[in-house]
Design a protein around this motif. Structure first.
Motif, PDB file in Angstrom:
ATOM      1  N   THR A 116      -0.120 -13.164  -6.191  1.00  0.00           N
ATOM      2  CA  THR A 116      -0.435 -12.013  -7.040  1.00  0.00           C
ATOM      3  C   THR A 116      -1.281 -10.988  -6.303  1.00  0.00           C
ATOM      4  OG1 THR A 116      -0.352 -13.404  -9.014  1.00  0.00           O
ATOM      5  CG2 THR A 116      -1.477 -11.287  -9.213  1.00  0.00           C
ATOM      6  N   GLY A 117      -2.275 -11.446  -5.537  1.00  0.00           N
ATOM      7  CA  GLY A 117      -3.130 -10.524  -4.796  1.00  0.00           C
ATOM      8  C   GLY A 117      -2.344  -9.712  -3.789  1.00  0.00           C
ATOM      9  N   ALA A 118      -1.445 -10.381  -3.057  1.00  0.00           N
ATOM     10  CA  ALA A 118      -0.616  -9.672  -2.086  1.00  0.00           C
ATOM     11  C   ALA A 118       0.307  -8.679  -2.780  1.00  0.00           C
ATOM     12  CB  ALA A 118       0.199 -10.664  -1.262  1.00  0.00           C
ATOM     13  N   ALA A 119       0.884  -9.077  -3.913  1.00  0.00           N
ATOM     14  CA  ALA A 119       1.775  -8.186  -4.647  1.00  0.00           C
ATOM     15  C   ALA A 119       1.021  -6.963  -5.154  1.00  0.00           C
ATOM     16  CB  ALA A 119       2.420  -8.929  -5.810  1.00  0.00           C
ATOM     17  N   ASN A 120      -0.214  -7.152  -5.620  1.00  0.00           N
ATOM     18  CA  ASN A 120      -1.015  -6.024  -6.099  1.00  0.00           C
ATOM     19  C   ASN A 120      -1.315  -5.048  -4.969  1.00  0.00           C
ATOM     20  OD1 ASN A 120      -1.064  -7.001  -8.709  1.00  0.00           O
ATOM     21  ND2 ASN A 120      -3.053  -8.009  -8.478  1.00  0.00           N
ATOM     22  N   GLN A 121      -1.617  -5.583  -3.782  1.00  0.00           N
ATOM     23  CA  GLN A 121      -1.856  -4.701  -2.635  1.00  0.00           C
ATOM     24  C   GLN A 121      -0.599  -3.922  -2.278  1.00  0.00           C
ATOM     25  OE1 GLN A 121      -3.628  -6.363   0.837  1.00  0.00           O
ATOM     26  NE2 GLN A 121      -5.577  -6.792  -0.150  1.00  0.00           N
ATOM     27  N   MET A 122       0.537  -4.601  -2.248  1.00  0.00           N
ATOM     28  CA  MET A 122       1.790  -3.918  -1.926  1.00  0.00           C
ATOM     29  C   MET A 122       2.095  -2.822  -2.935  1.00  0.00           C
ATOM     30  SD  MET A 122       4.233  -7.120  -0.891  1.00  0.00           S
ATOM     31  CE  MET A 122       3.637  -8.408   0.213  1.00  0.00           C
ATOM     32  N   ALA A 123       1.795  -3.083  -4.197  1.00  0.00           N
ATOM     33  CA  ALA A 123       2.117  -2.124  -5.248  1.00  0.00           C
ATOM     34  C   ALA A 123       1.375  -0.807  -5.075  1.00  0.00           C
ATOM     35  CB  ALA A 123       1.814  -2.715  -6.619  1.00  0.00           C
ATOM     36  N   THR A 124       0.203  -0.831  -4.412  1.00  0.00           N
ATOM     37  CA  THR A 124      -0.526   0.418  -4.203  1.00  0.00           C
ATOM     38  C   THR A 124       0.265   1.388  -3.333  1.00  0.00           C
ATOM     39  OG1 THR A 124      -1.740  -0.418  -2.256  1.00  0.00           O
ATOM     40  CG2 THR A 124      -2.761  -0.737  -4.419  1.00  0.00           C
ATOM     41  N   ALA A 125       1.229   0.887  -2.569  1.00  0.00           N
ATOM     42  CA  ALA A 125       2.023   1.754  -1.699  1.00  0.00           C
ATOM     43  C   ALA A 125       2.902   2.711  -2.491  1.00  0.00           C
ATOM     44  CB  ALA A 125       2.878   0.920  -0.753  1.00  0.00           C
ATOM     45  N   VAL A 126       3.174   2.400  -3.759  1.00  0.00           N
ATOM     46  CA  VAL A 126       4.024   3.268  -4.573  1.00  0.00           C
ATOM     47  C   VAL A 126       3.300   3.788  -5.816  1.00  0.00           C
ATOM     48  CG1 VAL A 126       6.132   2.165  -3.754  1.00  0.00           C
ATOM     49  CG2 VAL A 126       5.041   1.303  -5.833  1.00  0.00           C
TER      50      VAL A 126
END
Length: 318
Positions: A116-126
């Motif tokens: 979840t933490g990694a997914a949240n970080q990735m989501a900031t890219a969009v």
């Protein structure tokens, strides 16, 4: 905030890439951290796009209340991430409010992301904040900007990124850049003169960190796409030269509170090229698909570096 919208301000949020804060690591100490910060910021701000149109167009969005599921593919330096989210356009008396919701990381390098933490970080890219738009389709105001900064900070959860977010000039870059998605999706294409078939060539100079950086852009209308009822538009821009080098060095110095090395003496060349291809509904300019390619090249005392980023968007309106 003084909000002057120009094409020079439309080039995507500056956020961590896959793997967290790798762009802010310091393999050769703090100077390298600052240098890489400068690279990141130049990717963000060196986007030579001319002023948003002055409102003479007869085009009218006339969308009413509408929503779309957006499928976005983001490729950067060998890493590909697939996202899905919802955008809604809410009609208000003076125009519209664009909002984004339900961001989901579909896959990274073709694999599901369970962390979840990694997914949240990735989501900031969009991630982008809500945007107020007038009835002609021009961006008017970024709203809930402080909430947007807080979301970036919470998702990344790294002290060095919080320090960057606290920098007023970096906040100004993010604020202005928050309109970029809408500009690439819609407002670049609402210039009626484009339909004459003649390209719109613009030579501009925009100020970055106290440096006036010239750029050249070409916007073209290619007519109705074969086999569809949609119109094809393209945009290309380029930046290079001494002013770009100076702006890069000034950005690094500003973001490091003056602690950066003398980067200007090390940089031999820096150039950036952006291209956009959009398929949209005629008249309303409602996007069907958009592809954005951004390339940056830097040559310095340590050798050559290049970066490419490609984002594709597919829209399912309902």
């Amino acid at each position: 905030w003084d909000f002057h919208i120009s094409k020079a301000h439309c080039n995507g949020p500056v956020i961590p890439t896959l793997g967290g804060m790798s762009k802010f690591s310091a393999p050769r100490g703090n100077d390298m951290t600052i240098y890489k910060m400068g690279i990141i910021v130049m990717v963000a701000i060196l986007s030579p796009l001319a002023p948003v149109f002055a409102g003479q167009s007869k085009l009218n969005l006339n969308w009413g209340n509408s929503s779309a599921t957006v499928s976005q593919s983001l490729y950067k330096n060998g890493v590909n991430i697939e996202f899905a989210y919802v955008v809604s356009v809410e009609k208000i008396p003076a125009g519209y409010i664009l909002r984004q919701s339900d961001i989901r990381v579909v896959s990274a390098q073709g694999q599901p992301v369970f962390d979840t933490g990694a997914a949240n970080q990735m989501a900031t890219a969009v991630l982008f904040p809500p945007l107020k738009i007038d009835e002609r389709g021009d961006p008017v105001e970024v709203i809930e900007f402080d909430k947007y900064l807080a979301e970036l900070s919470r998702a990344v959860n790294r002290p060095e990124y919080d320090q960057l977010l606290s920098n007023p000039q970096f906040q100004q870059v993010l604020y202005a850049k928050s309109i970029e998605v809408w500009c690439y999706w819609v407002c670049f294409w609402r210039e009626p003169e484009l339909e004459s078939g003649l390209p719109l060539v613009e030579i501009e100079s925009a100020e970055y960190f106290g440096v006036n950086v010239p750029s050249k852009s070409i916007t073209r209308y290619h007519g109705i796409e074969d086999g569809s009822q949609s119109a094809r538009y393209t945009f290309d821009s380029a930046i290079d030269g001494e002013e770009a080098k100076i702006a890069f060095a000034e950005a690094a110095a500003s973001l490091s509170n003056g602690r950066s090395p003398n980067l200007l003496s090390e940089i031999k060349e820096i150039r950036k090229h952006d291209s956009v291809s959009a398929l949209v509904e005629p008249v309303t300019i409602k996007p069907k698909s958009v592809e954005i390619t951004s390339q940056i090249y830097v040559s310095d005392a340590n050798g050559e570096q290049s970066s490419i980023e490609v984002s594709t968007f597919e829209f399912d309106w309902y």
